[in-house]
Write a protein that holds these residues in place. Sequence first.
Motif, short mmCIF file in Angstrom:
data_model
loop_
_atom_site.label_atom_id
_atom_site.label_comp_id
_atom_site.label_asym_id
_atom_site.label_seq_id
_atom_site.Cartn_x
_atom_site.Cartn_y
_atom_site.Cartn_z
N LEU A 142 -32.21 16.01 -65.94
CA LEU A 142 -31.38 15.18 -65.06
C LEU A 142 -30.05 14.78 -65.67
CD1 LEU A 142 -34.06 12.77 -63.57
CD2 LEU A 142 -32.90 14.64 -62.38
N GLU A 143 -30.02 14.51 -66.96
CA GLU A 143 -28.83 13.89 -67.56
C GLU A 143 -27.54 14.65 -67.27
OE1 GLU A 143 -31.74 14.17 -68.93
OE2 GLU A 143 -32.33 12.17 -69.60
N PRO A 144 -27.46 15.97 -67.51
CA PRO A 144 -26.20 16.66 -67.23
C PRO A 144 -25.86 16.69 -65.75
CG PRO A 144 -27.91 18.22 -67.91
CD PRO A 144 -28.43 16.85 -68.17
N LEU A 145 -26.87 16.73 -64.89
CA LEU A 145 -26.61 16.73 -63.44
C LEU A 145 -26.02 15.39 -63.01
CD1 LEU A 145 -29.87 18.47 -62.12
CD2 LEU A 145 -27.64 19.51 -62.61
N ILE A 146 -26.58 14.30 -63.54
CA ILE A 146 -26.07 12.98 -63.21
C ILE A 146 -24.65 12.80 -63.73
CG2 ILE A 146 -26.38 10.50 -63.62
CD1 ILE A 146 -29.41 11.02 -63.63
N THR A 147 -24.41 13.27 -64.95
CA THR A 147 -23.06 13.19 -65.53
C THR A 147 -22.06 13.96 -64.68
OG1 THR A 147 -23.92 12.93 -67.78
CG2 THR A 147 -21.65 13.71 -67.55
N ALA A 148 -22.44 15.16 -64.26
CA ALA A 148 -21.56 15.97 -63.42
C ALA A 148 -21.27 15.26 -62.10
CB ALA A 148 -22.19 17.33 -63.16
N ALA A 149 -22.30 14.63 -61.53
CA ALA A 149 -22.11 13.91 -60.27
C ALA A 149 -21.22 12.69 -60.46
CB ALA A 149 -23.47 13.50 -59.70
N LYS A 150 -21.44 11.95 -61.53
CA LYS A 150 -20.63 10.76 -61.79
C LYS A 150 -19.16 11.12 -62.03
CE LYS A 150 -23.79 7.60 -61.50
NZ LYS A 150 -23.71 6.55 -60.46
N ASN A 151 -18.93 12.30 -62.60
CA ASN A 151 -17.56 12.74 -62.86
C ASN A 151 -16.77 13.00 -61.59
OD1 ASN A 151 -17.82 12.55 -65.63
ND2 ASN A 151 -18.33 14.71 -65.92
N VAL A 152 -17.48 13.18 -60.48
CA VAL A 152 -16.79 13.36 -59.19
C VAL A 152 -17.07 12.19 -58.26
CG1 VAL A 152 -16.70 15.87 -59.35
CG2 VAL A 152 -18.70 14.79 -58.30
N ASP A 153 -17.46 11.04 -58.86
CA ASP A 153 -17.68 9.78 -58.12
C ASP A 153 -18.77 9.89 -57.07
OD1 ASP A 153 -15.66 8.42 -59.54
OD2 ASP A 153 -14.13 9.30 -58.24
N SER A 154 -19.82 10.62 -57.39
CA SER A 154 -20.95 10.78 -56.48
C SER A 154 -22.03 9.76 -56.76
CB SER A 154 -21.53 12.19 -56.60
OG SER A 154 -22.72 12.31 -55.86
N LEU A 155 -22.67 9.27 -55.71
CA LEU A 155 -23.90 8.51 -55.86
C LEU A 155 -25.02 9.47 -56.24
CD1 LEU A 155 -23.72 6.19 -52.71
CD2 LEU A 155 -23.39 5.48 -55.08
N VAL A 156 -26.03 8.95 -56.95
CA VAL A 156 -27.16 9.78 -57.35
C VAL A 156 -28.47 9.07 -57.04
CG1 VAL A 156 -28.33 10.96 -59.25
CG2 VAL A 156 -25.83 10.83 -59.23
#
Length: 408
Positions: free
Chosen positions: A185-199
């Motif tokens: 999960l960690e890299p997926l969450i980081t990638a999402a946060k980098n584009v201001d996405s909720l997770v």
Amino acid sequence: MPALEFNINKIRNDFPTLKQSINDNQLVYLDSAATTQKPQSVIDVINEFYTSQNANVHRGRHTLSEHATTLYEQARDKTAKYFNVLSKEIVWTKGATEAINLVSNGLRNRLSKNDTIIISALEHHANIVPWQVLSEQTGAKLIALPVNHDGTLNIKQCCDFIKQSKPSLLTITQASNTLGNITNLEPLITAAKNVDSLVLIDGAQGAMHLKPDLRKLNCDFYVCSSHKMLGPTGLGVLYGQYEALNSLDVYQTGGEMIDKVYLTHSTYRPAPAKFETGTPNISGVMGFSAALDYLNAIQSSELHRYEQELFKYAAEQLVTIEGITIYSNLSDNIGTLSFNFKDEHPYDLATLLDGYGVAVRAGHHCTQPLMAHLGLNGTLRASFCFYNTYEDVDIFINSLKECIALLD
């Protein structure tokens, strides 16, 4: 309470359901991914509540009500501590399914045709259908992460996909309920946060086996169910980072969640009360509190080690049976084996195994998109928990071989 040494004999003795025979054979329960068995301490707490403590919470100043309210909120504190978050970030729901629906409903007025929601083909239907409905309601685009042919994720490819898609929401499972595969999960969450996405993370399978530190994980929302963590059915947990949680629209309205009610309009209390309408599942919360006490009394690292060793033992034997195809990732798994024997229908083998007292799951496991991706109509699923034994594995394997002999 200090963690106790892992003692499988003592643990087995704590679960009354496991001490029975099915079809004149010792019960071998390998369906914990569907629901876990309950220790006697959980059963006793629920019985004690209805026997001597029964009262509503938050609504009275008499002794029973105040005592029930104290225990009820202590359970919230205990849950928050288990996940390393704040108590005000924990919302009680009917289950992980309702928790996901609560979030999807709460985002209806925030998404539009300009937004994108990312899911994956690995998801339980409960983490697919609510987003389909939200997409239909808002016009938001619903797309899926690329999945390898074997049901695993290429994390770099998925991160690139997130970066390019710039979703408003990424929602994904922590561990597949069908395969048991653990999501990195960690890299997926980081990638999402980098584009201001909720997770949002579906932790129904991972919450007990993996005991995540949600503050460290840094997802916006996390859902799980009591009954998959030794607790009673009909209760779930929604964690939300407080700002994200409080920004959601109300899900249901009525008593308890209100601040002021006038004949023409009302105001609402902040989270978590904002989402807890009416009389809650008080006995369920008490039972879940006892389940957390039980889990907290076992060193989590020892629990995980034992489950992994048991899973490896089962996988090593299963893979040697001619005609068996295993679909689970054997190197990164919570303890679930999803498999088939040749072209035999999984229901037939599951029925035969039940004759030997072995309880496994058969079917599509509420993951029809994953089944379609794998080119299957369904699988047999043997899901292990820390209360299973090596003897359980031996009985399962030997019974499976006898069932296969009957079919051949």
